[in-house]
Structures are given as structure tokens and as C-alpha cells.
Motif scaffolding. Sequence first.
Motif, PDB file in Angstrom:
ATOM      1  N   LYS A  88      38.802  40.444  42.593  1.00  0.00           N
ATOM      2  CA  LYS A  88      39.600  40.792  41.424  1.00  0.00           C
ATOM      3  C   LYS A  88      40.802  41.602  41.897  1.00  0.00           C
ATOM      4  O   LYS A  88      40.676  42.513  42.704  1.00  0.00           O
ATOM      5  N   GLY A  90      43.943  43.830  40.363  1.00  0.00           N
ATOM      6  CA  GLY A  90      44.516  44.427  39.160  1.00  0.00           C
ATOM      7  C   GLY A  90      43.604  44.272  37.962  1.00  0.00           C
ATOM      8  O   GLY A  90      42.384  44.157  38.084  1.00  0.00           O
ATOM      9  N   GLU A  91      44.225  44.246  36.798  1.00  0.00           N
ATOM     10  CA  GLU A  91      43.482  44.189  35.537  1.00  0.00           C
ATOM     11  C   GLU A  91      42.823  42.833  35.293  1.00  0.00           C
ATOM     12  O   GLU A  91      41.665  42.756  34.913  1.00  0.00           O
ATOM     13  N   ASP A  92      43.567  41.753  35.519  1.00  0.00           N
ATOM     14  CA  ASP A  92      43.005  40.440  35.193  1.00  0.00           C
ATOM     15  C   ASP A  92      43.416  39.348  36.188  1.00  0.00           C
ATOM     16  O   ASP A  92      43.426  38.167  35.869  1.00  0.00           O
TER      17      ASP A  92
END
Length: 110
Positions: A88, A90-92
Motif C-alpha cells: 500500500k 499512501g492513502e489509497d
Amino acid sequence: MTDDSNSLLKDIAAEEIKKADVKTDGQGVNAMLNVSLSVQVVLGEARMPVSQLLSLSRGSVVELDRRIGQPLDVMINDRLVARGDLVKVGEDGLGITLTEIVKDYVMGAH
């Protein structure tokens, strides 16, 4: 990035410059820095008859030839050059951590 992966990427870029007959004007490695390479991360593959392919619709599941936890293939210009694990970012976002440089490619590039 390791020395092996830096060397590998330089070899690939040099090969692409030769294929494209790019004029380097004596710039050496610097001339390779703007060469675009197609990088793909392959989750897996599946083979199926055309009849099954035509019956796919939204929500259909296509089973791949890989299992969870198996390394993914990193392809540069349609050639296997490395393997790695999905991570993963970052955020998404998604990325890949390189775990293996494919030595056959490095040996064949010279």
C-alpha cells in the motif's frame, strides 16, 4: 534501489535506445534518462475459451494462476525483469516492493 536494479534499468534503457536509434550526441547515460519504458506489474494470468470470455459480465470472477502471497511479475517492455510484493502506498495507492531481480534478463542483456 540496489546496484543490481540500477544496472538492470540502465541496461534496459540502453537496449531501448539502440532499438529506437536515438541519437545520444555523446551524452552517454544522461541520454537514457528521458527514454520512456512500459512498466507493468502482473497479478496473474488466465486462459479461457472464447465462449467463456464472451459470457463475462460485471461481477464475474476470473480466477488467476497465482495465489495470495505469491510474488508479482514486473515486466518492462514485455520482458520479465523482476518480482516483488504488493504494498500500500499512501492513502489509497498501490505499489510493489522488488524482492528479486531476474538474473536471466541481466545476463542476456549484455
